[in-house]
Design a protein around this motif. Structure first.
Motif, PDB file in Angstrom:
ATOM      1  N   THR A  76       1.242  -1.246   0.017  1.00  0.00           N
ATOM      2  CA  THR A  76      -0.338  -0.280  -0.054  1.00  0.00           C
ATOM      3  C   THR A  76       0.602   1.556   0.088  1.00  0.00           C
ATOM      4  OG1 THR A  76      -1.890  -1.042   1.439  1.00  0.00           O
ATOM      5  CG2 THR A  76      -1.942   1.015   1.342  1.00  0.00           C
ATOM      6  N   GLU A  77       1.865   1.806   0.756  1.00  0.00           N
ATOM      7  CA  GLU A  77       2.519   2.297   1.025  1.00  0.00           C
ATOM      8  C   GLU A  77       3.368   2.935  -0.267  1.00  0.00           C
ATOM      9  OE1 GLU A  77       2.640   4.997   2.854  1.00  0.00           O
ATOM     10  OE2 GLU A  77       0.994   3.583   4.358  1.00  0.00           O
ATOM     11  N   TRP A  78       3.797   1.139  -1.074  1.00  0.00           N
ATOM     12  CA  TRP A  78       4.757   1.918  -2.592  1.00  0.00           C
ATOM     13  C   TRP A  78       3.414   2.284  -3.092  1.00  0.00           C
ATOM     14  CZ3 TRP A  78       4.441  -1.470  -7.143  1.00  0.00           C
ATOM     15  CH2 TRP A  78       4.796  -0.627  -7.925  1.00  0.00           C
ATOM     16  N   LYS A  79       2.844   1.984  -2.895  1.00  0.00           N
ATOM     17  CA  LYS A  79       2.040   2.390  -4.165  1.00  0.00           C
ATOM     18  C   LYS A  79       1.193   4.093  -3.727  1.00  0.00           C
ATOM     19  CE  LYS A  79      -0.419  -2.189  -6.143  1.00  0.00           C
ATOM     20  NZ  LYS A  79      -1.684  -2.818  -5.823  1.00  0.00           N
ATOM     21  N   ARG A  80       0.905   4.525  -2.264  1.00  0.00           N
ATOM     22  CA  ARG A  80       0.832   5.535  -2.707  1.00  0.00           C
ATOM     23  C   ARG A  80       1.857   6.734  -2.636  1.00  0.00           C
ATOM     24  NH1 ARG A  80      -1.125   4.481   3.680  1.00  0.00           N
ATOM     25  NH2 ARG A  80      -4.075   4.066   3.131  1.00  0.00           N
ATOM     26  N   SER A  81       3.402   6.075  -2.549  1.00  0.00           N
ATOM     27  CA  SER A  81       4.050   6.938  -3.122  1.00  0.00           C
ATOM     28  C   SER A  81       4.481   7.495  -4.478  1.00  0.00           C
ATOM     29  CB  SER A  81       5.688   5.745  -2.369  1.00  0.00           C
ATOM     30  OG  SER A  81       5.731   5.105  -3.280  1.00  0.00           O
ATOM     31  N   ILE A  82       3.918   6.045  -5.482  1.00  0.00           N
ATOM     32  CA  ILE A  82       3.752   6.508  -6.966  1.00  0.00           C
ATOM     33  C   ILE A  82       2.537   7.236  -7.282  1.00  0.00           C
ATOM     34  CG2 ILE A  82       5.689   5.251  -7.726  1.00  0.00           C
ATOM     35  CD1 ILE A  82       4.116   3.418  -8.405  1.00  0.00           C
ATOM     36  N   GLY A  83       1.448   7.543  -6.525  1.00  0.00           N
ATOM     37  CA  GLY A  83       0.400   8.225  -6.896  1.00  0.00           C
ATOM     38  C   GLY A  83      -0.745   7.208  -6.992  1.00  0.00           C
ATOM     39  N   MET A  84      -0.507   6.163  -6.990  1.00  0.00           N
ATOM     40  CA  MET A  84      -1.272   5.093  -7.383  1.00  0.00           C
ATOM     41  C   MET A  84      -2.848   4.898  -6.209  1.00  0.00           C
ATOM     42  SD  MET A  84      -0.288   2.025  -9.719  1.00  0.00           S
ATOM     43  CE  MET A  84       1.627   2.617 -11.388  1.00  0.00           C
ATOM     44  N   LEU A  85      -2.296   5.152  -5.385  1.00  0.00           N
ATOM     45  CA  LEU A  85      -3.331   5.129  -4.400  1.00  0.00           C
ATOM     46  C   LEU A  85      -3.975   6.327  -3.507  1.00  0.00           C
ATOM     47  CD1 LEU A  85      -3.015   1.813  -2.652  1.00  0.00           C
ATOM     48  CD2 LEU A  85      -4.686   2.401  -3.962  1.00  0.00           C
ATOM     49  N   GLY A  86      -4.626   6.995  -2.754  1.00  0.00           N
ATOM     50  CA  GLY A  86      -4.958   7.698  -2.367  1.00  0.00           C
ATOM     51  C   GLY A  86      -4.484   8.014  -0.653  1.00  0.00           C
ATOM     52  N   LYS A  87      -3.538   8.585   0.083  1.00  0.00           N
ATOM     53  CA  LYS A  87      -3.238   8.755   1.038  1.00  0.00           C
ATOM     54  C   LYS A  87      -3.726   8.483   2.165  1.00  0.00           C
ATOM     55  CE  LYS A  87       0.261  11.146  -0.449  1.00  0.00           C
ATOM     56  NZ  LYS A  87       1.690  10.298  -0.490  1.00  0.00           N
ATOM     57  N   ASP A  88      -5.477   8.235   2.031  1.00  0.00           N
ATOM     58  CA  ASP A  88      -6.518   7.952   3.430  1.00  0.00           C
ATOM     59  C   ASP A  88      -7.373   6.733   3.372  1.00  0.00           C
ATOM     60  OD1 ASP A  88      -7.195   8.878   6.160  1.00  0.00           O
ATOM     61  OD2 ASP A  88      -8.727   7.858   4.783  1.00  0.00           O
TER      62      ASP A  88
END
Length: 335
Positions: A76-88
């Protein structure tokens, strides 16, 4: 694999290589785009993968292949780091889907750019194997033995030849085919009547007929990314996916494998043969926009798609300085 060469799948004619549209309907294509651009779908699939890995005592953390300072505590954190998932975890998909879609498209665009560049990937066996042409013979031998073992010991209903299929043609799909190395060296020699080569790089797929030589008459060529490819129902005896799943996002891979389930004939199998990591759940290569997953990670994705492991074993004889490469035969529970 990467971004499709056009918004619709395209099929290359064997004789003239003129681009024509496939039979993928606009309705189906739009449905795929809506599903892909729904960040809640990606978040849900990511969470299910992480839960499956944690339950089995497997890691969910990952790292960058080159920069040791880039460590990711979870998928999850990797996908958030590249913008594919939201921050929450409870993010509103209507406000993050545009960003997620753009991040996904940029990721696929970078991957396609790597493989479509003559300098980084010549249209040769050496280019297909990233400079490791010397392992091709060993690789094809291992794959051949793997399929023959499955046919003789585990899944006798798998049909490879016309004779085994009541004089009807057998068909295989080589996913991320490049110039058709696996079709020429494995699938056609096994007795498969027809091979469909699916490849997003126009440069590579247009080079395939010359590489295949006389075998090209037994092949069809589709220029599209697998995230967009819609195989017809009940059409394939073998779907072969080698060194390409790392170029698909988790949700696109799950959805493609679900389409593969519908595309398999009775007795058919999906085979994944790819690099795996063991200390982490994943290793990210930012140069070609790919992700090497652990074996449990790959199996979790396959199970989410409705597939079970029929047989698996590791390829022997590869250099020690490359990732371990398992061969995983998959099938739905009911065929």
């Amino acid at each position: 694999l990467g971004l499709a060469a056009s918004l619709l799948s395209a099929c290359y004619c064997l004789h003239c290589l003129h681009c024509i549209r496939s039979d993928l309907s606009q309705l189906t294509y739009k449905g795929l785009q809506l599903l892909r651009n729904n960040s809640k779908v990606m978040a849900d699939i990511t969470q299910k993968i992480e839960v499956a890995l944690i339950k089995q005592g497997n890691p969910i953390n990952g790292k960058d292949s080159e920069d040791d300072s880039l460590q990711y505590p979870s998928i999850t954190e990797w996908k958030r780091s590249i913008g594919m998932l939201g921050k929450d975890d409870n993010h509103n998909a209507t406000t993050t889907s545009d960003t997620a879609s753009e991040s996904r498209q940029q990721w696929y665009k970078k991957g396609l750019g790597y493989w479509d560049d003559e300098e980084t990937c010549p249209a040769t066996v050496n280019g297909m194997l990233g400079g490791f042409a010397r392992i091709s013979k060993c690789d094809l031998k291992g794959s051949t033995e793997f399929i023959k073992y499955i046919k003789s010991k585990i899944r006798p209903t798998l049909k490879l030849t016309i004779d085994e299929n009541a004089d009807g043609p057998t068909c295989a799909c080589e996913c991320g085919a490049g110039i058709g190395r696996v079709s020429k060296g494995l699938l056609l020699p096994l007795g498969i009547t027809q091979c469909d080569l699916v490849e997003p790089s126009p440069r590579l797929i247009s080079s395939a007929p010359e590489y295949l030589g006389s075998s090209a008459s037994k092949c069809r060529f589709f220029c599209t990314g697998l995230q967009d490819f819609q195989p017809k129902a009940n059409s394939y005896d073998i779907i072969w996916m080698q060194w390409m799943i790392g170029y698909l996002t988790d949700d696109d891979l799950v959805h493609f494998l679900q389409r593969c389930v519908a595309a398999l004939r009775k007795g058919g199998i999906v085979v994944i043969k790819d690099n795996t990591c063991s200390q982490e759940a994943f290793v990210v290569d930012r140069d070609d926009a790919s992700t090497t997953r652990s074996l449990p990670y790959i199996i979790a994705i396959a199970e989410l798609a409705g597939l079970r492991v029929v047989h698996q074993q590791f390829q022997d004889g590869f250099p020690e300085d490359i990732f371990p490469v398992p061969m995983i035969a998959l099938a739905p529970p009911d065929i």
